[in-house]
Scaffold this motif. Structure first.
Motif, PDB file in Angstrom:
ATOM      1  N   ASN A  51       0.827  -1.210   0.000  1.00  0.00           N
ATOM      2  CA  ASN A  51       0.000   0.000   0.000  1.00  0.00           C
ATOM      3  C   ASN A  51       0.858   1.254   0.000  1.00  0.00           C
ATOM      4  N   LEU A  52       1.903   1.253   0.821  1.00  0.00           N
ATOM      5  CA  LEU A  52       2.793   2.410   0.883  1.00  0.00           C
ATOM      6  C   LEU A  52       3.495   2.621  -0.456  1.00  0.00           C
ATOM      7  N   LEU A  56       3.010   6.016  -2.693  1.00  0.00           N
ATOM      8  CA  LEU A  56       4.161   6.893  -2.930  1.00  0.00           C
ATOM      9  C   LEU A  56       4.788   6.701  -4.310  1.00  0.00           C
ATOM     10  N   GLY A  57       4.268   5.731  -5.078  1.00  0.00           N
ATOM     11  CA  GLY A  57       4.760   5.536  -6.437  1.00  0.00           C
ATOM     12  C   GLY A  57       6.177   5.030  -6.512  1.00  0.00           C
ATOM     13  N   CYS A  58       6.530   4.097  -5.625  1.00  0.00           N
ATOM     14  CA  CYS A  58       7.878   3.534  -5.662  1.00  0.00           C
ATOM     15  C   CYS A  58       7.787   2.030  -5.395  1.00  0.00           C
ATOM     16  N   THR A  80       4.711  -5.552  12.816  1.00  0.00           N
ATOM     17  CA  THR A  80       4.083  -6.302  11.728  1.00  0.00           C
ATOM     18  C   THR A  80       3.310  -7.497  12.262  1.00  0.00           C
ATOM     19  N   VAL A  81       2.063  -7.648  11.805  1.00  0.00           N
ATOM     20  CA  VAL A  81       1.242  -8.811  12.116  1.00  0.00           C
ATOM     21  C   VAL A  81       0.693  -9.322  10.787  1.00  0.00           C
ATOM     22  N   GLY A  82       1.214 -10.472  10.359  1.00  0.00           N
ATOM     23  CA  GLY A  82       0.831 -10.976   9.043  1.00  0.00           C
ATOM     24  C   GLY A  82       1.330 -10.026   7.961  1.00  0.00           C
ATOM     25  N   ARG A  83       0.415  -9.594   7.101  1.00  0.00           N
ATOM     26  CA  ARG A  83       0.782  -8.645   6.051  1.00  0.00           C
ATOM     27  C   ARG A  83       0.514  -7.204   6.461  1.00  0.00           C
ATOM     28  N   CYS A  84      -0.094  -7.020   7.608  1.00  0.00           N
ATOM     29  CA  CYS A  84      -0.398  -5.671   8.070  1.00  0.00           C
ATOM     30  C   CYS A  84       0.763  -5.114   8.889  1.00  0.00           C
ATOM     31  N   ARG A  85       0.944  -3.844   8.806  1.00  0.00           N
ATOM     32  CA  ARG A  85       2.046  -3.171   9.487  1.00  0.00           C
ATOM     33  C   ARG A  85       1.507  -1.904  10.157  1.00  0.00           C
TER      34      ARG A  85
END
Length: 227
Positions: A51-52, A56-58, A80-85
């Protein structure tokens, strides 16, 4: 809709121009992005690397490197928990109106209540020896709390010192990011893989079962004659 009176802006001082990561486009943009995304009350927000990267387009790799830079600079914490941060901006209040690092209180209230001196944290000599060689000096109090928890579980102070020396030496050799002390000595116990560093170079890592057996054998050898 933003509630009336809620924080709806961030302030960045001109000294930001001298910040160590200002010239790194991915790190500086990510930090400003975190300031804008963080909830004013919790100082944090939940997201993911992908998502980030999209926002941010990188690349995800750019984001991961930038996060490590911000953690090492003491600007954010990341869990981080699983794929969430969950990312927390440590000094979020510094970038709000007034620029203080904490909540303001009315002058008369501050005058009425005398300041209480915070008790000085006392650390064991063994931990101070560990902390002296630990390169990441962030949150010493939390690191000591985790360290004491591991000692209480049965890990010896010498074992933790040996593991620390081996870990720091490896990070320096490979130019790796050094974990916060509270993480290295935390409940996930990443230090375990370095416990055998004082033995032969080719020795297999000691398992938890082997370690417990060794400690019991040492205890019996030391005290069995006194029974």
């Amino acid at each position: 809709m933003q509630k009336k009176g809620a924080v709806d802006l961030v302030n960045i001082d001109r000294s930001f121009l001298d910040w160590q990561w200002y010239k790194d486009i991915h790190t500086s943009r990510l930090f400003i992005h975190c300031l804008l995304k963080a909830d004013p009350e919790s100082r944090s927000f939940t997201t993911s690397l992908s998502n980030l990267a999209n926002e941010l387009g990188c690349s995800v790799r750019n984001i991961r490197t930038a996060i490590n830079h911000l953690i090492s600079a003491g600007e954010i914490e990341s869990e981080t928990v699983g794929r969430c941060r969950t990312i927390t901006v440590i000094n979020y209040a510094k970038y709000q109106e007034g620029g203080s690092s904490g909540d303001k209180k009315p002058a008369n209230e501050a005058a009425d209540k005398p300041k209480k001196a915070k008790p000085k944290e006392e650390y064991s000599e063994a931990f101070e020896e560990v902390w002296k060689i630990y390169d990441c000096k962030k949150d010493k109090k939390a690191a000591y709390k985790a360290y004491k928890a591991r000692v209480k579980e049965g890990y010896t102070e010498q074992e933790l010192l040996t593991a620390t020396r081996a870990y720091i030496a490896e990070c320096k050799k490979e130019d790796r990011f050094v974990k916060w002390g509270k993480t290295f000595f935390g409940s996930s116990k990443p230090f375990i893989e370095y416990l055998n560093a004082g033995g032969e170079n080719n020795a297999a890592p000691e398992t938890e079962e082997q370690r417990q057996k060794r400690l019991m054998d040492e205890y019996l050898a030391k005290y069995s004659g006194n029974c």
